[in-house]
Scaffold this motif. Structure first.
Motif, PDB file in Angstrom:
ATOM      1  N   ARG A 103       2.445  18.640  -3.752  1.00 40.08           N
ATOM      2  CA  ARG A 103       2.166  19.928  -3.099  1.00 40.08           C
ATOM      3  C   ARG A 103       1.175  20.751  -3.929  1.00 40.08           C
ATOM      4  NH1 ARG A 103       7.423  22.831  -1.334  1.00 40.08           N
ATOM      5  NH2 ARG A 103       7.250  21.139   0.201  1.00 40.08           N
ATOM      6  N   TYR A 104       0.247  21.405  -3.224  1.00 40.23           N
ATOM      7  CA  TYR A 104      -0.763  22.256  -3.849  1.00 40.23           C
ATOM      8  C   TYR A 104      -0.840  23.572  -3.079  1.00 40.23           C
ATOM      9  CZ  TYR A 104      -2.089  17.614  -5.488  1.00 40.23           C
ATOM     10  OH  TYR A 104      -2.070  16.341  -6.003  1.00 40.23           O
ATOM     11  N   ILE A 105      -0.789  24.694  -3.820  1.00 39.97           N
ATOM     12  CA  ILE A 105      -0.775  26.019  -3.220  1.00 39.97           C
ATOM     13  C   ILE A 105      -2.094  26.730  -3.498  1.00 39.97           C
ATOM     14  CG2 ILE A 105       0.405  28.269  -3.209  1.00 39.97           C
ATOM     15  CD1 ILE A 105       2.029  25.959  -2.077  1.00 39.97           C
ATOM     16  N   GLY A 106      -2.577  27.482  -2.538  1.00 38.10           N
ATOM     17  CA  GLY A 106      -3.774  28.296  -2.706  1.00 38.10           C
ATOM     18  C   GLY A 106      -4.372  28.652  -1.357  1.00 38.10           C
ATOM     19  N   ARG A 107      -4.200  29.911  -0.945  1.00 37.90           N
ATOM     20  CA  ARG A 107      -4.658  30.350   0.381  1.00 37.90           C
ATOM     21  C   ARG A 107      -4.120  29.414   1.472  1.00 37.90           C
ATOM     22  NH1 ARG A 107     -11.007  32.244  -0.211  1.00 37.90           N
ATOM     23  NH2 ARG A 107     -10.669  33.839  -1.806  1.00 37.90           N
ATOM     24  N   GLY A 108      -2.886  29.078   1.352  1.00 39.00           N
ATOM     25  CA  GLY A 108      -2.279  28.095   2.230  1.00 39.00           C
ATOM     26  C   GLY A 108      -1.647  26.996   1.400  1.00 39.00           C
ATOM     27  N   MET A 109      -1.599  25.793   1.932  1.00 41.19           N
ATOM     28  CA  MET A 109      -0.923  24.710   1.235  1.00 41.19           C
ATOM     29  C   MET A 109      -1.460  23.357   1.703  1.00 41.19           C
ATOM     30  SD  MET A 109       3.212  24.061   0.985  1.00 41.19           S
ATOM     31  CE  MET A 109       3.462  23.285   2.583  1.00 41.19           C
ATOM     32  N   ARG A 110      -1.474  22.424   0.780  1.00 43.44           N
ATOM     33  CA  ARG A 110      -1.728  21.024   1.090  1.00 43.44           C
ATOM     34  C   ARG A 110      -0.572  20.219   0.533  1.00 43.44           C
ATOM     35  NH1 ARG A 110      -6.764  17.230  -1.188  1.00 43.44           N
ATOM     36  NH2 ARG A 110      -5.609  15.250  -1.180  1.00 43.44           N
ATOM     37  N   GLU A 111      -0.100  19.249   1.323  1.00 42.24           N
ATOM     38  CA  GLU A 111       0.946  18.365   0.828  1.00 42.24           C
ATOM     39  C   GLU A 111       0.599  16.928   1.176  1.00 42.24           C
ATOM     40  OE1 GLU A 111       4.896  19.628   0.353  1.00 42.24           O
ATOM     41  OE2 GLU A 111       5.725  17.969   1.505  1.00 42.24           O
ATOM     42  N   ASP A 112       0.486  16.107   0.140  1.00 42.39           N
ATOM     43  CA  ASP A 112       0.267  14.676   0.310  1.00 42.39           C
ATOM     44  C   ASP A 112       1.618  13.967   0.320  1.00 42.39           C
ATOM     45  OD1 ASP A 112      -2.484  15.133   0.212  1.00 42.39           O
ATOM     46  OD2 ASP A 112      -2.554  14.891  -1.957  1.00 42.39           O
ATOM     47  N   VAL A 113       1.908  13.276   1.406  1.00 37.13           N
ATOM     48  CA  VAL A 113       3.185  12.584   1.577  1.00 37.13           C
ATOM     49  C   VAL A 113       2.935  11.079   1.557  1.00 37.13           C
ATOM     50  CG1 VAL A 113       5.199  12.236   3.053  1.00 37.13           C
ATOM     51  CG2 VAL A 113       4.091  14.487   2.961  1.00 37.13           C
ATOM     52  N   THR A 114       3.640  10.383   0.676  1.00 39.03           N
ATOM     53  CA  THR A 114       3.516   8.931   0.572  1.00 39.03           C
ATOM     54  C   THR A 114       4.893   8.292   0.689  1.00 39.03           C
ATOM     55  OG1 THR A 114       1.566   9.076  -0.865  1.00 39.03           O
ATOM     56  CG2 THR A 114       2.792   7.008  -0.899  1.00 39.03           C
ATOM     57  N   VAL A 115       4.985   7.261   1.524  1.00 41.31           N
ATOM     58  CA  VAL A 115       6.217   6.472   1.646  1.00 41.31           C
ATOM     59  C   VAL A 115       5.954   5.093   1.053  1.00 41.31           C
ATOM     60  CG1 VAL A 115       7.940   5.503   3.196  1.00 41.31           C
ATOM     61  CG2 VAL A 115       6.879   7.712   3.738  1.00 41.31           C
ATOM     62  N   ARG A 116       6.740   4.715   0.085  1.00 38.08           N
ATOM     63  CA  ARG A 116       6.600   3.413  -0.553  1.00 38.08           C
ATOM     64  C   ARG A 116       7.781   2.520  -0.169  1.00 38.08           C
ATOM     65  NH1 ARG A 116       4.672   5.140  -6.688  1.00 38.08           N
ATOM     66  NH2 ARG A 116       2.562   5.863  -6.079  1.00 38.08           N
ATOM     67  N   ASN A 117       7.439   1.295   0.151  1.00 40.89           N
ATOM     68  CA  ASN A 117       8.454   0.321   0.545  1.00 40.89           C
ATOM     69  C   ASN A 117       8.595  -0.712  -0.567  1.00 40.89           C
ATOM     70  OD1 ASN A 117      10.143  -1.490   1.778  1.00 40.89           O
ATOM     71  ND2 ASN A 117       8.623  -2.210   3.281  1.00 40.89           N
ATOM     72  N   PHE A 118       9.744  -0.712  -1.230  1.00 43.02           N
ATOM     73  CA  PHE A 118       9.994  -1.664  -2.302  1.00 43.02           C
ATOM     74  C   PHE A 118      10.726  -2.904  -1.797  1.00 43.02           C
ATOM     75  CE2 PHE A 118       9.435   2.380  -4.451  1.00 43.02           C
ATOM     76  CZ  PHE A 118       8.637   2.046  -5.543  1.00 43.02           C
ATOM     77  N   GLY A 119      10.924  -2.960  -0.484  1.00 46.26           N
ATOM     78  CA  GLY A 119      11.639  -4.092   0.091  1.00 46.26           C
ATOM     79  C   GLY A 119      10.749  -5.305   0.288  1.00 46.26           C
ATOM     80  N   SER A 120      11.378  -6.401   0.677  1.00 47.34           N
ATOM     81  CA  SER A 120      10.670  -7.671   0.847  1.00 47.34           C
ATOM     82  C   SER A 120      10.207  -7.901   2.280  1.00 47.34           C
ATOM     83  CB  SER A 120      11.573  -8.826   0.407  1.00 47.34           C
ATOM     84  OG  SER A 120      12.784  -8.815   1.157  1.00 47.34           O
ATOM     85  N   GLU A 121      10.452  -6.925   3.167  1.00 45.31           N
ATOM     86  CA  GLU A 121       9.983  -7.039   4.542  1.00 45.31           C
ATOM     87  C   GLU A 121       9.471  -5.682   5.012  1.00 45.31           C
ATOM     88  OE1 GLU A 121      13.127  -8.152   7.120  1.00 45.31           O
ATOM     89  OE2 GLU A 121      14.529  -6.653   6.372  1.00 45.31           O
ATOM     90  N   PRO A 122       8.568  -5.680   6.004  1.00 45.69           N
ATOM     91  CA  PRO A 122       8.040  -4.417   6.516  1.00 45.69           C
ATOM     92  C   PRO A 122       9.176  -3.510   6.997  1.00 45.69           C
ATOM     93  CG  PRO A 122       6.758  -6.256   7.339  1.00 45.69           C
ATOM     94  CD  PRO A 122       7.962  -6.845   6.674  1.00 45.69           C
ATOM     95  N   ALA A 123       8.991  -2.194   6.826  1.00 49.63           N
ATOM     96  CA  ALA A 123      10.040  -1.234   7.159  1.00 49.63           C
ATOM     97  C   ALA A 123       9.529  -0.213   8.175  1.00 49.63           C
ATOM     98  CB  ALA A 123      10.516  -0.519   5.902  1.00 49.63           C
ATOM     99  N   PHE A 124      10.342  -0.005   9.199  1.00 52.72           N
ATOM    100  CA  PHE A 124      10.027   1.033  10.189  1.00 52.72           C
ATOM    101  C   PHE A 124      10.387   2.396   9.603  1.00 52.72           C
ATOM    102  CE2 PHE A 124      11.748   3.954  13.354  1.00 52.72           C
ATOM    103  CZ  PHE A 124      10.638   4.116  14.184  1.00 52.72           C
ATOM    104  N   CYS A 125       9.472   3.346   9.787  1.00 50.24           N
ATOM    105  CA  CYS A 125       9.708   4.711   9.294  1.00 50.24           C
ATOM    106  C   CYS A 125       9.353   5.706  10.381  1.00 50.24           C
ATOM    107  CB  CYS A 125       8.868   5.007   8.051  1.00 50.24           C
ATOM    108  SG  CYS A 125       9.322   4.061   6.601  1.00 50.24           S
ATOM    109  N   ALA A 126      10.291   6.580  10.685  1.00 51.10           N
ATOM    110  CA  ALA A 126      10.025   7.708  11.575  1.00 51.10           C
ATOM    111  C   ALA A 126      10.107   8.978  10.738  1.00 51.10           C
ATOM    112  CB  ALA A 126      11.045   7.746  12.705  1.00 51.10           C
ATOM    113  N   LEU A 127       8.959   9.626  10.550  1.00 44.11           N
ATOM    114  CA  LEU A 127       8.916  10.867   9.778  1.00 44.11           C
ATOM    115  C   LEU A 127       8.859  12.051  10.729  1.00 44.11           C
ATOM    116  CD1 LEU A 127       7.256   8.718   7.745  1.00 44.11           C
ATOM    117  CD2 LEU A 127       7.198  10.818   6.396  1.00 44.11           C
ATOM    118  N   GLU A 128       9.711  13.018  10.464  1.00 46.05           N
ATOM    119  CA  GLU A 128       9.729  14.253  11.240  1.00 46.05           C
ATOM    120  C   GLU A 128       9.456  15.420  10.299  1.00 46.05           C
ATOM    121  OE1 GLU A 128      13.063  13.043  14.629  1.00 46.05           O
ATOM    122  OE2 GLU A 128      13.431  14.672  13.201  1.00 46.05           O
ATOM    123  N   LEU A 129       8.531  16.280  10.701  1.00 50.16           N
ATOM    124  CA  LEU A 129       8.236  17.492   9.952  1.00 50.16           C
ATOM    125  C   LEU A 129       8.523  18.682  10.860  1.00 50.16           C
ATOM    126  CD1 LEU A 129       7.108  18.819   7.386  1.00 50.16           C
ATOM    127  CD2 LEU A 129       4.843  18.696   8.440  1.00 50.16           C
TER     128      LEU A 129
END
Length: 469
Positions: A103-129
């Motif tokens: 997260r970065y603040i200054g006249r508003g905000m920027r947020e970089d969101v990263t999802v990392r999968n440490f599993g051995s198969e592809p993972a479905f992800c549903a992100l809600e903001l």
């Protein structure tokens, strides 16, 4: 019955996910969130800009649940990183998905969101903001009495973005939330569904941009642009390069000095109308604005670190020195302001703020600090240019500060809207007699008389130097 080594129940860290706060500041912007990174409604949390809360909710969910918070680390005064992991799936001993939020603040905000999968198969992800904006006044939030929705409050969800707006007085405030990856938007919820590769990652950038009178303010940190090239980052690096270094083998002293230099750098405010002038805010996060007494004293004590701070404070206070008598703001000719606020401001300039002058000590302190700059031999021409403002301050002391001519500077508010006490101890019940009874105005504080004497000494120094005795 649960299988051996299979997780069942709630994570201990989720039970106290909002325990503790993370506060980030950058000039008139600040953000208060829980250690999970979420901004939760119903308390003091939020993203604030120019004395208004432009986000009252900012909650991230992964596959329908709040990620389990693992760590929260402030990186700079205006940035932080949050680490969490998805809830463990039934029958699994460990979660394989990790969520990183930068997260970065200054006249508003920027947020970089990263999802990392440490599993051995592809993972479905549903992100809600989920986002909300109540545009509550800063002090309503601080005191905990936000009760009503602002006038003409609107929300809109179009083209993969969420916008809110309202009217505050004559000014229309707004905020727009966008994501670099487009998903579904329904009301105040943005949803993205992705497949994260095995042992891979997926990222998106969320940008929050405020607006004033339908004119969007460019955030300091924009998605797609290098973070290290943003103005707050470059200013802080410059400050660190130029602030004096202290060498000592005393670990505690070294840590105190380092922490103090970092905090001082975080309190600086830059006026776009006069970018060469740097001023000091009174305190983070609720008082990230110019205060007469606080800014003068802080700049004075920081002379050894950066004398330009004192000069910037004096020049800015001189710019707003009182010109007329106004009972509502307690402005008087020659008086130095107490506080500046921006709840109804229509611009980013300090000149667009609302000024309140109800203080007895800032005016003599102004003259004292100017005299201290001369004593240090700093910026002689600029100091000389401020001398007429010192003379006007002396005139205020004699004509308005000492109203009854008894030789003491006292205060008494001009209306019931002003501060009852107008010194360092400015709570309504701060000044009492020895028996506990409240002192009645007019009140002459002992420290203010010392400041007045110091102001006369400072002005005398200028007179002696010029041969004008």
């Amino acid at each position: 019955m649960a299988e051996p080594w299979a997780f069942a129940g709630e994570s201990a860290s989720l039970l106290g996910a909002q325990g503790g706060m993370v506060t980030l500041v950058e000039e008139s912007s600040f953000c208060i969130s829980g250690r999970s990174g979420d901004i939760v409604p119903g308390g003091p949390q939020g993203l604030f800009f120019r004395d208004s809360r432009i986000l009252s909710r900012f909650e991230l969910r992964l596959n329908g649940h709040q990620p389990e918070p693992l760590a929260a680390s402030p990186v700079e005064p205006f940035s932080a990183s949050f680490v969490g992991r998805s809830r463990t799936r039934p029958g699994r001993s460990e979660s394989t998905l990790m969520v990183l939020r930068h997260r970065y603040i200054g006249r508003g905000m920027r947020e970089d969101v990263t999802v990392r999968n440490f599993g051995s198969e592809p993972a479905f992800c549903a992100l809600e903001l989920r986002v909300e904006a109540d545009f509550a006044d800063l002090f309503e939030v601080k005191e905990g009495y936000v009760h009503s929705e602002p006038e003409d409050h609107r929300s809109e969800s179009v083209d993969g973005q969420i916008s809110f707006s309202c009217r505050k007085g004559t000014i229309r405030r707004g905020v727009r939330v966008t994501a670099s990856e487009h998903g579904r938007v329904a009301g105040d919820v943005m949803t993205l569904e992705v497949i994260v590769p095995a042992r891979g990652e997926w990222s998106m950038c969320v940008e929050v941009a405020p607006s004033i009178d339908d004119e969007e303010i460019e955030p300091r940190y924009r998605c797609g642009r290098p973070v290290e090239r943003a103005a707050p980052t470059e200013r802080l690096q410059k400050w660190r390069r130029e602030v004096p270094l202290i060498e000592t083998d005393h670990l505690v002293l070294r840590n105190v000095i380092t922490r103090s230099a970092e905090d001082l750098g975080a309190l600086r405010i830059f006026d776009p109308d006069f970018p060469e002038r740097t001023v000091i805010a009174a305190g983070a996060p609720w008082f990230m604005t110019l205060f007469g007494r606080d800014s003068i004293l802080t700049a004075w004590m920081a002379l050894i670190a950066d004398p330009d701070l004192a000069l910037g404070v004096l020049q800015t206070l001189a710019r707003f020195q009182g010109e007329q008598v106004d009972l509502l703001t307690e402005e008087e000719p020659g008086r130095i302001l107490h506080e500046m606020r921006f709840g109804d401001a229509a611009s980013l300039s300090l000149g667009g703020g609302t000024v309140y002058y109800g203080t007895a000590d800032a005016t003599p302190l102004f003259v004292m600090l100017l005299g201290e700059l001369r004593r240090w031999g700093l910026a002689r021409e600029l100091v000389d240019s401020l001398l007429p403002h010192a003379d006007r301050a002396i005139e205020w002391i004699e004509q308005f500060g000492d109203r009854d001519g008894d030789g003491y500077v006292e205060y008494q508010r001009a209306s019931d809207r002003g501060l009852a006490n107008q010194g360092w101890k400015d709570s309504w019940d701060a000044v009492r007699f020895a028996d506990g009874d409240l002192a009645k105005t007019p009140i002459a504080l002992c420290e203010v008389q010392g400041y007045v004497y110091g102001a006369y000494l400072a002005r005398h120094h200028f007179a002696v130097e010029m041969g004008d005795q």
